[in-house]
Design a protein around this motif. Structure first.
Motif, PDB file in Angstrom:
ATOM      1  N   PRO A 126      65.516 -18.841  86.387  1.00  0.00           N
ATOM      2  CA  PRO A 126      65.366 -20.033  87.227  1.00  0.00           C
ATOM      3  C   PRO A 126      66.471 -20.227  88.263  1.00  0.00           C
ATOM      4  O   PRO A 126      66.315 -21.016  89.179  1.00  0.00           O
ATOM      5  CB  PRO A 126      65.361 -21.183  86.224  1.00  0.00           C
ATOM      6  CG  PRO A 126      66.043 -20.648  85.022  1.00  0.00           C
ATOM      7  CD  PRO A 126      65.772 -19.182  84.994  1.00  0.00           C
ATOM      8  N   ASP A 127      67.580 -19.497  88.139  1.00  0.00           N
ATOM      9  CA  ASP A 127      68.696 -19.686  89.066  1.00  0.00           C
ATOM     10  C   ASP A 127      68.637 -18.794  90.296  1.00  0.00           C
ATOM     11  O   ASP A 127      69.591 -18.757  91.068  1.00  0.00           O
ATOM     12  CB  ASP A 127      70.027 -19.452  88.353  1.00  0.00           C
ATOM     13  CG  ASP A 127      70.362 -20.600  87.407  1.00  0.00           C
ATOM     14  OD1 ASP A 127      69.839 -21.703  87.644  1.00  0.00           O
ATOM     15  OD2 ASP A 127      71.119 -20.382  86.464  1.00  0.00           O
ATOM     16  N   THR A 144      58.137 -25.163  91.452  1.00  0.00           N
ATOM     17  CA  THR A 144      59.431 -25.828  91.568  1.00  0.00           C
ATOM     18  C   THR A 144      60.511 -24.940  90.984  1.00  0.00           C
ATOM     19  O   THR A 144      60.264 -24.113  90.106  1.00  0.00           O
ATOM     20  CB  THR A 144      59.422 -27.181  90.849  1.00  0.00           C
ATOM     21  OG1 THR A 144      59.102 -26.960  89.484  1.00  0.00           O
ATOM     22  CG2 THR A 144      58.407 -28.119  91.478  1.00  0.00           C
ATOM     23  N   ARG A 145      61.718 -25.132  91.483  1.00  0.00           N
ATOM     24  CA  ARG A 145      62.870 -24.377  90.995  1.00  0.00           C
ATOM     25  C   ARG A 145      63.908 -25.386  90.539  1.00  0.00           C
ATOM     26  O   ARG A 145      64.261 -26.292  91.269  1.00  0.00           O
ATOM     27  CB  ARG A 145      63.458 -23.506  92.106  1.00  0.00           C
ATOM     28  CG  ARG A 145      62.472 -22.508  92.649  1.00  0.00           C
ATOM     29  CD  ARG A 145      63.066 -21.633  93.730  1.00  0.00           C
ATOM     30  NE  ARG A 145      63.693 -22.396  94.796  1.00  0.00           N
ATOM     31  CZ  ARG A 145      64.907 -22.141  95.274  1.00  0.00           C
ATOM     32  NH1 ARG A 145      65.637 -21.178  94.780  1.00  0.00           N
ATOM     33  NH2 ARG A 145      65.399 -22.856  96.246  1.00  0.00           N
ATOM     34  N   LYS A 146      64.378 -25.212  89.329  1.00  0.00           N
ATOM     35  CA  LYS A 146      65.419 -26.086  88.806  1.00  0.00           C
ATOM     36  C   LYS A 146      66.679 -25.248  88.688  1.00  0.00           C
ATOM     37  O   LYS A 146      66.794 -24.378  87.830  1.00  0.00           O
ATOM     38  CB  LYS A 146      65.014 -26.651  87.441  1.00  0.00           C
ATOM     39  CG  LYS A 146      66.018 -27.594  86.841  1.00  0.00           C
ATOM     40  CD  LYS A 146      66.093 -28.874  87.623  1.00  0.00           C
ATOM     41  CE  LYS A 146      66.987 -29.854  86.899  1.00  0.00           C
ATOM     42  NZ  LYS A 146      67.213 -31.043  87.662  1.00  0.00           N
ATOM     43  N   LYS A 147      67.601 -25.486  89.576  1.00  0.00           N
ATOM     44  CA  LYS A 147      68.854 -24.745  89.549  1.00  0.00           C
ATOM     45  C   LYS A 147      69.714 -25.245  88.398  1.00  0.00           C
ATOM     46  O   LYS A 147      69.677 -26.410  88.036  1.00  0.00           O
ATOM     47  CB  LYS A 147      69.608 -24.901  90.871  1.00  0.00           C
ATOM     48  CG  LYS A 147      68.828 -24.480  92.101  1.00  0.00           C
ATOM     49  CD  LYS A 147      68.590 -23.009  92.121  1.00  0.00           C
ATOM     50  CE  LYS A 147      69.790 -22.360  92.755  1.00  0.00           C
ATOM     51  NZ  LYS A 147      69.677 -20.931  92.894  1.00  0.00           N
ATOM     52  N   ASN A 148      70.517 -24.356  87.839  1.00  0.00           N
ATOM     53  CA  ASN A 148      71.393 -24.700  86.728  1.00  0.00           C
ATOM     54  C   ASN A 148      72.522 -25.600  87.238  1.00  0.00           C
ATOM     55  O   ASN A 148      73.273 -25.223  88.115  1.00  0.00           O
ATOM     56  CB  ASN A 148      71.965 -23.422  86.104  1.00  0.00           C
ATOM     57  CG  ASN A 148      72.740 -23.697  84.852  1.00  0.00           C
ATOM     58  OD1 ASN A 148      72.967 -24.853  84.501  1.00  0.00           O
ATOM     59  ND2 ASN A 148      73.134 -22.654  84.173  1.00  0.00           N
ATOM     60  N   GLY A 149      72.644 -26.766  86.669  1.00  0.00           N
ATOM     61  CA  GLY A 149      73.669 -27.708  87.090  1.00  0.00           C
ATOM     62  C   GLY A 149      74.989 -27.515  86.369  1.00  0.00           C
ATOM     63  O   GLY A 149      75.923 -28.267  86.558  1.00  0.00           O
TER      64      GLY A 149
END
Length: 135
Positions: free
Chosen positions: A81-82, A115-120
């Motif tokens: 996902p990153d 959708t893309r959920k970047k690592n926070g």
């Protein structure tokens, strides 16, 4: 692109010209159109017998990301996902043999609602504590 003029307006212009209610220039003024638009309506009516606007299919380039390719991108993003858009473009090129720009990739992802959920949890940029002054 602007929408085509309504059929009602087109028909009124054609009927007014057929009833000899004025010249092309006079009808353009009356209907608040350009002379070329009125001429175009008349030409289209003479050539096709209809006042319907031309169909606009096939305008532009076909999208590079179709349904099977979107499925591939979904699977890649589930595993990693990153990935950045640039990295996704590189994976796309390696898999399908076609180059794709980052903006086209972004449009394709939005179109297919991927959708893309970047690592926070990435380490934040380190800044020295307190205000910095220039001496």
């Amino acid at each position: 692109m602007p929408a085509p003029y309504s059929l009602d307006l087109r028909q009124k212009v054609i009927e007014a010209y057929a009833n000899k209610e004025g010249s092309i220039r006079q009808l353009a003024t009356r209907f608040k159109l350009s002379k070329n638009t009125v001429s175009g309506f008349l030409r289209r009516f003479r050539e096709t017998g209809t006042v319907h606007p031309k169909r606009r299919e096939g305008v532009g380039h076909p999208a590079k990301i179709d349904e099977p390719r979107a499925q591939y991108l979904t699977e890649v993003l589930q595993c990693e996902p990153d990935l950045t858009l640039q990295e996704l473009c590189q994976r796309f090129e390696a898999r399908f043999g076609e180059t794709i720009s980052t903006s086209a990739m972004d449009r394709g992802l939005k179109k297919h609602r991927i959708t893309r959920k970047k690592n926070g949890l990435r380490s934040p940029k380190t800044h020295p504590p307190g205000p910095t002054t220039l001496a």
